[in-house]
Scaffold this active site. Structure first.
Site, PDB file in Angstrom:
ATOM      1  N   ASN A   1      56.734  11.860  48.884  1.00  0.00           N
ATOM      2  CA  ASN A   1      55.604  12.422  48.146  1.00  0.00           C
ATOM      3  C   ASN A   1      54.326  11.691  48.587  1.00  0.00           C
ATOM      4  O   ASN A   1      54.187  10.490  48.369  1.00  0.00           O
ATOM      5  CB  ASN A   1      55.878  12.232  46.649  1.00  0.00           C
ATOM      6  CG  ASN A   1      54.777  12.819  45.808  1.00  0.00           C
ATOM      7  OD1 ASN A   1      53.617  12.727  46.181  1.00  0.00           O
ATOM      8  ND2 ASN A   1      55.119  13.408  44.691  1.00  0.00           N
TER       9      ASN A   1
ATOM     10  N   HIS B   1      49.721  10.084  46.750  1.00  0.00           N
ATOM     11  CA  HIS B   1      48.885   8.901  46.523  1.00  0.00           C
ATOM     12  C   HIS B   1      47.994   8.555  47.705  1.00  0.00           C
ATOM     13  O   HIS B   1      47.066   7.758  47.562  1.00  0.00           O
ATOM     14  CB  HIS B   1      49.742   7.726  46.056  1.00  0.00           C
ATOM     15  CG  HIS B   1      50.286   8.000  44.684  1.00  0.00           C
ATOM     16  ND1 HIS B   1      49.466   8.204  43.597  1.00  0.00           N
ATOM     17  CD2 HIS B   1      51.553   8.201  44.241  1.00  0.00           C
ATOM     18  CE1 HIS B   1      50.208   8.481  42.536  1.00  0.00           C
ATOM     19  NE2 HIS B   1      51.474   8.488  42.905  1.00  0.00           N
TER      20      HIS B   1
ATOM     21  N   HIS C   1      52.164  17.395  45.038  1.00  0.00           N
ATOM     22  CA  HIS C   1      51.969  17.945  43.688  1.00  0.00           C
ATOM     23  C   HIS C   1      50.533  18.438  43.597  1.00  0.00           C
ATOM     24  O   HIS C   1      49.596  17.636  43.591  1.00  0.00           O
ATOM     25  CB  HIS C   1      52.243  16.844  42.652  1.00  0.00           C
ATOM     26  CG  HIS C   1      52.181  17.309  41.240  1.00  0.00           C
ATOM     27  ND1 HIS C   1      52.525  16.503  40.178  1.00  0.00           N
ATOM     28  CD2 HIS C   1      51.823  18.492  40.692  1.00  0.00           C
ATOM     29  CE1 HIS C   1      52.377  17.167  39.040  1.00  0.00           C
ATOM     30  NE2 HIS C   1      51.934  18.378  39.328  1.00  0.00           N
TER      31      HIS C   1
ATOM     32  N   ARG D   1      48.001  19.608  41.361  1.00  0.00           N
ATOM     33  CA  ARG D   1      47.774  19.652  39.909  1.00  0.00           C
ATOM     34  C   ARG D   1      46.683  20.642  39.553  1.00  0.00           C
ATOM     35  O   ARG D   1      45.777  20.893  40.347  1.00  0.00           O
ATOM     36  CB  ARG D   1      47.374  18.264  39.397  1.00  0.00           C
ATOM     37  CG  ARG D   1      48.534  17.313  39.300  1.00  0.00           C
ATOM     38  CD  ARG D   1      48.056  15.947  38.833  1.00  0.00           C
ATOM     39  NE  ARG D   1      49.183  15.063  38.619  1.00  0.00           N
ATOM     40  CZ  ARG D   1      49.801  14.920  37.447  1.00  0.00           C
ATOM     41  NH1 ARG D   1      49.401  15.582  36.386  1.00  0.00           N
ATOM     42  NH2 ARG D   1      50.819  14.097  37.336  1.00  0.00           N
TER      43      ARG D   1
ATOM     44  N   ARG E   1      43.355  16.616  40.889  1.00  0.00           N
ATOM     45  CA  ARG E   1      42.846  15.238  40.811  1.00  0.00           C
ATOM     46  C   ARG E   1      43.154  14.423  42.065  1.00  0.00           C
ATOM     47  O   ARG E   1      42.511  13.437  42.337  1.00  0.00           O
ATOM     48  CB  ARG E   1      43.383  14.538  39.585  1.00  0.00           C
ATOM     49  CG  ARG E   1      44.799  14.043  39.713  1.00  0.00           C
ATOM     50  CD  ARG E   1      45.128  13.120  38.587  1.00  0.00           C
ATOM     51  NE  ARG E   1      45.192  13.857  37.335  1.00  0.00           N
ATOM     52  CZ  ARG E   1      46.107  13.604  36.400  1.00  0.00           C
ATOM     53  NH1 ARG E   1      46.987  12.653  36.569  1.00  0.00           N
ATOM     54  NH2 ARG E   1      46.145  14.301  35.290  1.00  0.00           N
TER      55      ARG E   1
ATOM     56  N   GLU F   1      55.400  20.540  44.350  1.00  0.00           N
ATOM     57  CA  GLU F   1      55.591  20.232  42.926  1.00  0.00           C
ATOM     58  C   GLU F   1      54.487  20.915  42.168  1.00  0.00           C
ATOM     59  O   GLU F   1      53.312  20.808  42.558  1.00  0.00           O
ATOM     60  CB  GLU F   1      55.413  18.733  42.721  1.00  0.00           C
ATOM     61  CG  GLU F   1      56.677  17.975  42.532  1.00  0.00           C
ATOM     62  CD  GLU F   1      56.366  16.521  42.284  1.00  0.00           C
ATOM     63  OE1 GLU F   1      55.432  16.202  41.529  1.00  0.00           O
ATOM     64  OE2 GLU F   1      57.053  15.704  42.878  1.00  0.00           O
TER      65      GLU F   1
ATOM     66  N   THR G   1      53.723  12.236  36.449  1.00  0.00           N
ATOM     67  CA  THR G   1      54.547  13.128  35.627  1.00  0.00           C
ATOM     68  C   THR G   1      55.385  12.285  34.672  1.00  0.00           C
ATOM     69  O   THR G   1      56.135  11.418  35.106  1.00  0.00           O
ATOM     70  CB  THR G   1      55.471  13.959  36.529  1.00  0.00           C
ATOM     71  OG1 THR G   1      54.696  14.480  37.591  1.00  0.00           O
ATOM     72  CG2 THR G   1      56.112  15.089  35.756  1.00  0.00           C
TER      73      THR G   1
ATOM     74  N   GLU H   1      66.177  18.348  39.601  1.00  0.00           N
ATOM     75  CA  GLU H   1      65.798  16.997  40.034  1.00  0.00           C
ATOM     76  C   GLU H   1      65.872  16.106  38.810  1.00  0.00           C
ATOM     77  O   GLU H   1      65.124  16.294  37.845  1.00  0.00           O
ATOM     78  CB  GLU H   1      64.391  16.966  40.636  1.00  0.00           C
ATOM     79  CG  GLU H   1      64.025  15.543  41.093  1.00  0.00           C
ATOM     80  CD  GLU H   1      62.672  15.418  41.775  1.00  0.00           C
ATOM     81  OE1 GLU H   1      62.204  16.406  42.389  1.00  0.00           O
ATOM     82  OE2 GLU H   1      62.085  14.326  41.682  1.00  0.00           O
TER      83      GLU H   1
ATOM     84  N   HIS I   1      61.572   9.689  40.852  1.00  0.00           N
ATOM     85  CA  HIS I   1      60.562   9.125  39.960  1.00  0.00           C
ATOM     86  C   HIS I   1      60.820   7.635  39.728  1.00  0.00           C
ATOM     87  O   HIS I   1      61.879   7.254  39.229  1.00  0.00           O
ATOM     88  CB  HIS I   1      60.483   9.834  38.601  1.00  0.00           C
ATOM     89  CG  HIS I   1      59.180   9.532  37.906  1.00  0.00           C
ATOM     90  ND1 HIS I   1      58.020  10.226  38.159  1.00  0.00           N
ATOM     91  CD2 HIS I   1      58.854   8.566  37.017  1.00  0.00           C
ATOM     92  CE1 HIS I   1      57.044   9.719  37.440  1.00  0.00           C
ATOM     93  NE2 HIS I   1      57.513   8.715  36.740  1.00  0.00           N
TER      94      HIS I   1
HETATM   95  N1  PXP Z   1      59.643  13.696  41.655  1.00  0.00           N
HETATM   96  C1  PXP Z   1      58.768  14.294  40.816  1.00  0.00           C
HETATM   97  C2  PXP Z   1      59.145  15.614  40.240  1.00  0.00           C
HETATM   98  C3  PXP Z   1      57.530  13.698  40.491  1.00  0.00           C
HETATM   99  O1  PXP Z   1      56.680  14.301  39.657  1.00  0.00           O
HETATM  100  C4  PXP Z   1      57.197  12.478  41.096  1.00  0.00           C
HETATM  101  C5  PXP Z   1      55.878  11.858  40.793  1.00  0.00           C
HETATM  102  O2  PXP Z   1      54.882  12.566  41.432  1.00  0.00           O
HETATM  103  C6  PXP Z   1      58.121  11.903  41.992  1.00  0.00           C
HETATM  104  C7  PXP Z   1      59.342  12.517  42.229  1.00  0.00           C
HETATM  105  C8  PXP Z   1      57.832  10.643  42.692  1.00  0.00           C
HETATM  106  O3  PXP Z   1      57.648   9.605  41.780  1.00  0.00           O
HETATM  107  P1  PXP Z   1      57.146   8.211  42.294  1.00  0.00           P
HETATM  108  O4  PXP Z   1      55.737   8.394  42.783  1.00  0.00           O
HETATM  109  O5  PXP Z   1      57.238   7.351  41.088  1.00  0.00           O
HETATM  110  O6  PXP Z   1      58.065   7.785  43.417  1.00  0.00           O
END
Ligand code: PXP
Length: 254
Positions: free
Chosen positions: A7, A10, A52, A54, A58, A79, A110, A160, A201
């Site tokens: 992901n 960030h 993701h 949003r 953001r 996402e 999330t 998931e 997550h």
């Molecule tokens: N899976 C989902 C559905 C999420 O919303 C997130 C956070 O964006 C992640 C995985 C990844 O989480 P993390 O950034 O804590 O690794």
């Protein structure tokens, strides 16, 4: 082999800290650019790129999703919240997979899982155009049997499992960790004949090895989705290396 979805949100978070021009008004230009980060993640072995988009744009903005989807060369997982706008975008960019998440305006990331139990008919209807377009659909849920069974009933191709509780309990150990592991094991064992199992997550370079050692995980979990810890580590070792290290951890056999 557990596939790794990276992901890259960030990376966009860092860009938007400087270049944000107002909610929904961001162009997606500025540094760091998300596309080279996604390409470096793929070079490091990412099997899937997750973004993701949003509602308030953001971090990730529409342009990021369009260019990364076109150029990343691996499975693209969008996402998103279950809104009509997001459904249109997923169809327009032809995402390979969508992961439906709950979205709160004030949350930093999330926080909870999707409410599927009690809303099976709603989700069946929502998923219909996505499934007709050949998009794999996944529900991000807490490891709870009622939510997991409802997700299968609604027609989600995958669930998931939210690993936040496991990651939190990992820090203290003891009974909470055993309980978190137990709920994951129950979900994967009971639901894997009906849906694909993903997880993610708050997994990081400390807890991922313990997570994949949980009973049933290595056997049934097909994808891990990890963002924050990989982007954080990339600050020190670069994205390619950060992904390579995580991929090794995720497939470590004790
Ligand atoms: N899976 C989902 C559905 C999420 O919303 C997130 C956070 O964006 C992640 C995985 C990844 O989480 P993390 O950034 O804590 O690794």
């Amino acid at each position: 082999m557990i596939a790794l979805g990276v992901n890259v949100d960030h990376v966009a978070t860092i860009r938007q800290a400087r270049y944000r021009s107002g909610p929904g008004g961001s162009s997606g230009y500025g540094e760091p650019d998300v596309l080279p980060a996604a390409i470096a993640a793929v070079r490091g072995g990412a099997d899937c790129i997750t973004m993701h988009l949003r509602e308030d744009r953001r971090h990730v903005v529409d342009r990021d999703v369009e260019v990364v989807r076109r150029a990343c060369g691996v499975k693209f997982n969008l996402e998103m919240a279950g809104t009509e706008e997001m459904c249109r975008i997923a169809l327009a960019i032809k995402a390979d997979q969508v992961t439906l998440v709950p979205e709160g305006r004030q949350e930093v990331t999330t926080e909870g899982g999707l409410a599927v139990a009690g809303r099976v008919e709603h989700w069946k209807k929502y998923l219909a155009p996505l499934k007709a377009a050949g998009i794999t659909t996944s529900a991000f849920i807490t490891p709870d049997l009622a939510q997991a069974a409802a997700s299968a009933e609604a027609g989600f191709d995958a669930i998931e499992l939210h690993t936040g509780a496991f990651a939190h309990a990992y820090q203290t150990g003891g009974t909470p960790l055993a309980e978190a592991a137990h709920s994951i094991t129950r979900c994967v064992r009971e639901l894997s004949p009906r849906v694909r199992i993903h997880a993610g997550h708050a997994l990081n370079y400390h807890n991922t090895r313990a997570f994949v050692a949980v009973d049933g995980v290595r056997e049934f979990v097909r994808e891990l989705h990890i963002g924050h810890s990989i982007v954080s580590r990339a600050v020190f070792v670069g994205m390619e290396m950060a992904v390579r290290e995580m991929r090794t951890l995720a497939n470590h056999v004790a």
